[in-house]
Design a protein around this motif. Structure first.
Motif, PDB file in Angstrom:
ATOM      1  N   UNK A   1      32.234 -98.176  -7.000  1.00 62.19           N
ATOM      2  CA  UNK A   1      32.731 -99.505  -6.626  1.00 62.19           C
ATOM      3  C   UNK A   1      31.695-100.581  -6.918  1.00 62.19           C
ATOM      4  N   UNK A   2      30.435-100.293  -6.639  1.00 62.18           N
ATOM      5  CA  UNK A   2      29.379-101.266  -6.934  1.00 62.18           C
ATOM      6  C   UNK A   2      29.253-101.487  -8.435  1.00 62.18           C
ATOM      7  N   UNK A   3      29.409-100.433  -9.219  1.00 67.37           N
ATOM      8  CA  UNK A   3      29.367-100.579 -10.675  1.00 67.37           C
ATOM      9  C   UNK A   3      30.500-101.471 -11.177  1.00 67.37           C
ATOM     10  N   UNK A   4      31.613-101.498 -10.433  1.00 69.82           N
ATOM     11  CA  UNK A   4      32.765-102.320 -10.818  1.00 69.82           C
ATOM     12  C   UNK A   4      32.702-103.730 -10.240  1.00 69.82           C
ATOM     13  N   UNK A   5      31.602-104.055  -9.555  1.00 64.66           N
ATOM     14  CA  UNK A   5      31.433-105.403  -9.028  1.00 64.66           C
ATOM     15  C   UNK A   5      31.700-105.557  -7.551  1.00 64.66           C
ATOM     16  N   UNK A   6      32.018-104.465  -6.849  1.00 68.33           N
ATOM     17  CA  UNK A   6      32.248-104.548  -5.418  1.00 68.33           C
ATOM     18  C   UNK A   6      30.962-104.810  -4.656  1.00 68.33           C
ATOM     19  N   UNK A   7      31.085-105.546  -3.548  1.00 67.64           N
ATOM     20  CA  UNK A   7      29.925-105.871  -2.725  1.00 67.64           C
ATOM     21  C   UNK A   7      30.040-105.088  -1.413  1.00 67.64           C
ATOM     22  N   UNK A   8      29.152-104.111  -1.256  1.00 61.90           N
ATOM     23  CA  UNK A   8      29.232-103.183  -0.125  1.00 61.90           C
ATOM     24  C   UNK A   8      28.391-103.707   1.028  1.00 61.90           C
ATOM     25  N   UNK A   9      29.018-103.826   2.197  1.00 58.59           N
ATOM     26  CA  UNK A   9      28.303-104.205   3.413  1.00 58.59           C
ATOM     27  C   UNK A   9      28.295-103.005   4.351  1.00 58.59           C
ATOM     28  N   UNK A  10      27.110-102.438   4.582  1.00 56.19           N
ATOM     29  CA  UNK A  10      26.962-101.324   5.509  1.00 56.19           C
ATOM     30  C   UNK A  10      26.688-101.877   6.891  1.00 56.19           C
ATOM     31  N   UNK A  11      27.449-101.397   7.894  1.00 56.75           N
ATOM     32  CA  UNK A  11      27.480-102.113   9.163  1.00 56.75           C
ATOM     33  C   UNK A  11      26.678-101.503  10.294  1.00 56.75           C
ATOM     34  N   UNK A  12      26.283-100.235  10.197  1.00 56.98           N
ATOM     35  CA  UNK A  12      25.673 -99.574  11.360  1.00 56.98           C
ATOM     36  C   UNK A  12      24.516 -98.683  10.935  1.00 56.98           C
ATOM     37  N   UNK A  13      23.655 -98.363  11.898  1.00 60.80           N
ATOM     38  CA  UNK A  13      22.615 -97.385  11.672  1.00 60.80           C
ATOM     39  C   UNK A  13      23.161 -96.004  12.034  1.00 60.80           C
ATOM     40  N   UNK A  14      22.690 -94.982  11.316  1.00 64.47           N
ATOM     41  CA  UNK A  14      23.184 -93.629  11.563  1.00 64.47           C
ATOM     42  C   UNK A  14      22.002 -92.684  11.750  1.00 64.47           C
ATOM     43  N   UNK A  15      22.207 -91.558  12.423  1.00 64.66           N
ATOM     44  CA  UNK A  15      21.133 -90.564  12.561  1.00 64.66           C
ATOM     45  C   UNK A  15      20.662 -90.071  11.195  1.00 64.66           C
ATOM     46  N   UNK A  16      19.399 -89.735  11.100  1.00 66.60           N
ATOM     47  CA  UNK A  16      18.835 -89.304   9.826  1.00 66.60           C
ATOM     48  C   UNK A  16      19.327 -87.910   9.432  1.00 66.60           C
ATOM     49  N   UNK A  17      19.594 -87.050  10.405  1.00 70.08           N
ATOM     50  CA  UNK A  17      20.068 -85.703  10.121  1.00 70.08           C
ATOM     51  C   UNK A  17      21.562 -85.607  10.417  1.00 70.08           C
TER      52      UNK A  17
END
Length: 483
Positions: free
Chosen positions: A349-365
């Motif tokens: 999606x990013x390669x196609x021009x989409x702008x990704x907004x990641x909203x939360x922190x997640x556990x590392x494992x």
């Protein structure tokens, strides 16, 4: 009593259920907690021969079960409902541990799963036939329904309790016997459901469960067995087509609940708060790992930016962590492999021009993934063509309702659609134009055991639930008689 790595699992069966007995095998299959990667339990790994033993057991049990009074079948199913309702938290813990989903979702699934036993307990004694004089008065037309026989059922990992009960309940109500193959990722819940049915009084051999690491080989052998009368499958369209090739060789009846690519439309004039609230339910139920999950968001240009802003804010408010912890809103995906597939879609999606907004922190494992909102997506790009099966929401804008409907219907899938409109009348008119088996208007969910669940186009064949669900396991017989 077997002791497991997690105390919640103490007493949960891990063998194959064949002819009323829990059977161990020479091979085992590890079940992992996707939140930690650790092994929860090891279950029996069936060979093809053991699956055929289960078919034989179901075939032997069929005449007796088919001849059982519908009222008795109903009472057994009602008892199973009452056990599941009383032990809802135990069911939810199993779901959260082996599937990874959040506690609230697991509790909701446990309640939903139990309801299939209640609904079809009520349907067991209400199978309606027909009795009438032929139009030319030369005979009486009698139409009856009778159970098909042995039903082979295969269920996915995303709803390990509900997918099992949605198949077992109508089959047993109809008088069929069953061989159930649960997904290898989440077999413990299905084994527990089978144990509940045993406690409820289901006779030996009526319900059999075979867990396996070779689903393709097992299904091919079982479907080739002439003692099997019907197939009920829930899973991907790709696998469903492969199974239809097998059933086609025997002209075997099959019901298929296959993939989805659900559009969610927010029309001009729709209430923004209602749309955002509904979108959260439609997208985030089970963390997006649902065939009914909203997959493509078509938002009228006048609402696109405020909707995206408010939706992103709502996603950011979700707490991500192990599903067994009730304080978390979003659990793990079922595996790191599933997570990585979604990350690949986001990269495309990013390669196609989409702008990704990641909203939360997640556990590392663990197999965790933060909810993402993707702006700048065009209809026809990757995220609108692929079933995402995770917490990703691509936003596409439109100018006219005709344009929105055309984009929504431009898919090989047709399971469910969501329409948010300024009023119910507008919503209904648009709903009737949607090429999908189910439409939710101004709400984020439609599933109900009392309603027919199923899709159009490549989203499936037949219906589960509702009045139609039991007929997937019944043969229709017409008798002409001169009275």
């Amino acid at each position: 009593m077997t002791q497991f790595a997690h105390p919640v699992l103490d007493g949960v069966p891990t063998g194959l259920l064949v002819a009323g007995e829990w059977v161990t095998t020479g091979r085992t299959l590890d079940v992992r907690d996707p939140a930690t990667g650790g092994v929860l339990a090891s279950v029996a790994d069936a060979t093809v021969g053991e699956a055929i033993d289960a078919v034989a057991a179901a075939h032997t049990a069929f005449p007796g079960w088919a001849g059982t009074a519908p009222r008795l079948r109903a009472e057994i199913l009602r008892c199973a409902y009452e056990i599941m309702a009383a032990e809802q938290q135990q069911c939810a813990r199993l779901i959260a541990l082996e599937n990874g989903k959040a506690w609230a979702d697991a509790m909701a699934e446990a309640a939903y799963a139990a309801e299939f036993f209640r609904w079809f307990s009520e349907e067991a004694s209400r199978i309606v036939g027909d009795f009438r004089l032929a139009p030319n008065a030369d005979k009486t037309i009698i139409v009856d329904h009778r159970p098909m026989g042995v039903a082979y059922m295969t269920t996915p990992w995303n709803f390990p309790a509900a997918m099992a009960t949605r198949k077992l309940a109508p089959a047993l109500a109809a008088g069929c016997t069953a061989v159930l193959k649960p997904a290898k990722e989440t077999p413990l819940t299905a084994l527990w459901v089978a144990e509940v049915l045993q406690r409820a009084g289901v006779p030996r051999g009526v319900v059999n469960v075979v867990t396996t690491s070779d689903p393709g080989g097992q299904s091919a052998a079982v479907l080739a067995d002439e003692r099997v009368s019907t197939l009920s499958f829930t899973g991907s369209t790709y696998v469903g087509k492969l199974l239809l090739e097998k059933t086609g060789q025997r002209a075997l009846p099959a019901s298929m609940e296959l993939g989805g690519n659900a559009p969610l439309l927010v029309l001009e004039g729709a209430d923004l708060d209602t749309a955002v609230e509904g979108a959260m339910v439609a997208k985030m139920r089970n963390g997006g790992s649902a065939c009914t999950a909203a997959n493509r968001f078509y938002i009228h240009e006048s609402l696109a930016e405020p909707f995206a802003t408010e939706f992103e804010r709502a996603l950011a408010g979700l707490r991500v962590g192990p599903g067994i912890d009730p304080t978390n809103d979003l659990g793990a995906l079922v595996s790191t492999a599933e997570r990585d597939k979604i990350l690949d879609l986001l990269s495309a999606a990013e390669d196609e021009g989409g702008r990704v907004a990641t909203t939360s922190r997640v556990p590392e494992e663990g197999a965790f993934m933060a909810p993402c909102l993707v702006r700048g997506v065009e209809h026809g790009q990757t995220l609108t063509r692929q079933e995402i099966f995770g917490p990703v929401a691509p936003i596409v804008t439109f100018e006219t309702t005709d344009q929105a409907v055309a984009m929504a219907d431009d898919s090989q899938y047709g399971l469910i659609s969501y329409v948010f409109a300024p009023d119910s009348g507008t919503g209904m008119r648009v709903a009737q134009r949607m090429e999908s088996g189910m439409v939710a208007v101004n709400r984020g969910t439609a599933s109900d055991p009392a309603a027919p669940f199923g899709g159009m186009k490549e989203s499936g064949l037949g219906r589960e639930g509702g009045f139609a669900g039991i007929h997937e396991y019944l043969e229709t017989q017409y008798i002409a008689v001169d009275l």
